[in-house]
Design a protein around this motif. Structure first.
Motif, PDB file in Angstrom:
ATOM      1  N   GLY A  64      63.674  96.377  53.707  1.00  0.00           N
ATOM      2  CA  GLY A  64      63.629  96.729  55.132  1.00  0.00           C
ATOM      3  C   GLY A  64      62.229  96.577  55.706  1.00  0.00           C
ATOM      4  O   GLY A  64      61.968  96.942  56.848  1.00  0.00           O
ATOM      5  N   ALA A  65      61.310  96.039  54.903  1.00  0.00           N
ATOM      6  CA  ALA A  65      59.919  95.917  55.351  1.00  0.00           C
ATOM      7  C   ALA A  65      59.765  94.733  56.304  1.00  0.00           C
ATOM      8  O   ALA A  65      60.628  93.854  56.372  1.00  0.00           O
ATOM      9  CB  ALA A  65      58.999  95.717  54.149  1.00  0.00           C
ATOM     10  N   GLU A  66      58.630  94.755  57.033  1.00  0.00           N
ATOM     11  CA  GLU A  66      58.276  93.620  57.890  1.00  0.00           C
ATOM     12  C   GLU A  66      57.705  92.534  56.977  1.00  0.00           C
ATOM     13  O   GLU A  66      56.727  92.781  56.261  1.00  0.00           O
ATOM     14  CB  GLU A  66      57.189  94.096  58.856  1.00  0.00           C
ATOM     15  N   VAL A  67      58.315  91.352  56.968  1.00  0.00           N
ATOM     16  CA  VAL A  67      57.845  90.273  56.087  1.00  0.00           C
ATOM     17  C   VAL A  67      57.730  88.982  56.884  1.00  0.00           C
ATOM     18  O   VAL A  67      58.688  88.541  57.508  1.00  0.00           O
ATOM     19  CB  VAL A  67      58.825  90.045  54.900  1.00  0.00           C
ATOM     20  N   ARG A 107      57.753  97.360  49.052  1.00  0.00           N
ATOM     21  CA  ARG A 107      58.438  98.603  48.655  1.00  0.00           C
ATOM     22  C   ARG A 107      57.568  99.833  48.918  1.00  0.00           C
ATOM     23  O   ARG A 107      58.070 100.936  49.068  1.00  0.00           O
ATOM     24  CB  ARG A 107      58.770  98.564  47.156  1.00  0.00           C
ATOM     25  N   HIS A 108      56.244  99.622  48.907  1.00  0.00           N
ATOM     26  CA  HIS A 108      55.331 100.739  49.143  1.00  0.00           C
ATOM     27  C   HIS A 108      54.853 100.800  50.591  1.00  0.00           C
ATOM     28  O   HIS A 108      53.829 101.407  50.890  1.00  0.00           O
ATOM     29  CB  HIS A 108      54.160 100.670  48.159  1.00  0.00           C
ATOM     30  N   SER A 120      44.445 100.113  47.704  1.00  0.00           N
ATOM     31  CA  SER A 120      44.501 101.392  48.438  1.00  0.00           C
ATOM     32  C   SER A 120      43.128 102.076  48.451  1.00  0.00           C
ATOM     33  O   SER A 120      42.204 101.657  47.741  1.00  0.00           O
ATOM     34  CB  SER A 120      45.524 102.307  47.756  1.00  0.00           C
ATOM     35  N   PRO A 121      43.012 103.159  49.231  1.00  0.00           N
ATOM     36  CA  PRO A 121      41.724 103.886  49.274  1.00  0.00           C
ATOM     37  C   PRO A 121      41.285 104.409  47.898  1.00  0.00           C
ATOM     38  O   PRO A 121      40.107 104.704  47.702  1.00  0.00           O
ATOM     39  CB  PRO A 121      42.011 105.054  50.231  1.00  0.00           C
ATOM     40  N   SER A 157      50.844 102.176  53.164  1.00  0.00           N
ATOM     41  CA  SER A 157      51.839 101.960  54.218  1.00  0.00           C
ATOM     42  C   SER A 157      51.140 101.549  55.526  1.00  0.00           C
ATOM     43  O   SER A 157      50.072 102.052  55.865  1.00  0.00           O
ATOM     44  CB  SER A 157      52.706 103.205  54.416  1.00  0.00           C
ATOM     45  N   GLY A 158      51.754 100.587  56.202  1.00  0.00           N
ATOM     46  CA  GLY A 158      51.197 100.090  57.463  1.00  0.00           C
ATOM     47  C   GLY A 158      50.106  99.047  57.275  1.00  0.00           C
ATOM     48  O   GLY A 158      49.658  98.425  58.239  1.00  0.00           O
TER      49      GLY A 158
END
Ligand code: NDP
Length: 256
Positions: free
Chosen positions: A59-62, A32-33, A235-236, A9-10
């Motif tokens: 609803g994500a920033e795209v 979505r994630h 991801s990490p 996220s972010g």
């Protein structure tokens, strides 16, 4: 405490060739994630339309960008502009691709160049620019899209197989150069998924049956089944994984 192991996220993610097909599904999965996603294709209008669909659903920033990945100069100029507006992407998925089919002795030189240019040169064009910025920041995830044809050949698609085999070795070479800068470079190699690229295949009942018989899972993949591997590699959770290739193919490349 929330476990951040698989948290993207972010993060900002650029997916090349995400106006449609697998790239669209991968970008939607990242959105979505919780990632901010930058969609890409050759025509801004169609990329914008796809971006709007993902925005509405998640609803994500795209954001949207358009450039030809076979053109090194255009790619570099577009990426530098994109970095000015959105910063250096945390995750880059080199997905844009092209298929052309003909026996090798009938394969046109211009088609060979188009396949190698779109599938292999593109990974170099995008990664050489973004890795410089990622190295400055000392973090980045590059995920290249291979294919079962990275490992197995099939008649009429020798140039595609060569390009996808090249993507795997480019992944390993980039991992060798970039791990010291805390940039992980890996590859996801999909099996058979129904998209525009292979309409001729899934509309052919004989080929359909061959895929179902040849794949241990006995079916085509669902595009959303590629997301798990991408979240892992973006991801990490994958911070000490580099130069690897994960087949998401229902077991196809594990068996004869
Ligand atoms: P599609 O044909 O459905 O989509 C291709 C995407 O790549 C589109 O967004 C297209 O944009 C973009 N693209 C093509 N050429 C260029 C270019 N020169 N510059 C910029 N963008 C370009 O393909 P798939 O979704 O099926 O394939 C996506 C990736 O997955 C490819 O690398 C493919 O090899 C790989 N793959 C696919 C499999 C499958 O079963 N479908 C299996 C294994 C691997 P535009 O809208 O502008 O045309």
């Amino acid at each position: 405490m929330r476990d951040a192991l698989f948290d993207i996220s972010g993060q900002t993610a650029l997916v090349t060739g995400s106006s449609r097909g697998l790239g669209y599904a991968l970008a939607r999965g990242l959105a979505r994630h919780g990632a901010k996603v930058i969609l890409h294709g050759r025509t801004l209008e169609s990329v914008e339309a796809s971006a709007e669909r993902i925005r509405e659903e998640t609803g994500a920033e795209v954001a949207a960008t358009a450039f030809d990945v076979t053109d090194a100069a255009a790619t570099e100029a577009a990426l530098e502009k994109l970095i000015e507006s959105h910063g250096t992407p945390d995750i880059v998925v080199n997905n844009a691709g092209l298929q052309k089919r003909a026996p090798i002795s009938e394969f046109a030189v211009e088609d060979w160049n188009a396949v190698i240019g779109t599938n292999l040169n593109s990974v170099f064009h995008v990664s050489r620019v973004l890795s410089r910025h990622m190295a400055e920041r000392r973090s980045g995830k590059i995920v290249n899209i291979g294919s079962v044809q990275s490992k197995l050949a099939r008649e009429t698609i020798a140039p595609y197989s060569a390009s996808k085999g090249g993507v795997v070795m480019l992944t390993q070479g980039m991992a060798a150069d970039l791990a010291r800068h805390n940039i992980q470079v890996n590859c996801i190699s999909p099996g058979y998924f129904k998209t525009d690229m292979n309409t001729a295949l899934w509309q052919d009942e004989t080929f359909n049956q061959w895929v179902e018989k040849r794949t241990p899972a006995q079916r085509w993949g669902d595009v959303d089944e590629l997301i798990g591997a991408l979240i892992f590699l973006g991801s990490p959770a994958s911070n000490f994984v580099s130069g690897q290739n994960i087949f998401v193919d229902g077991g196809m490349t594990a068996v004869v």
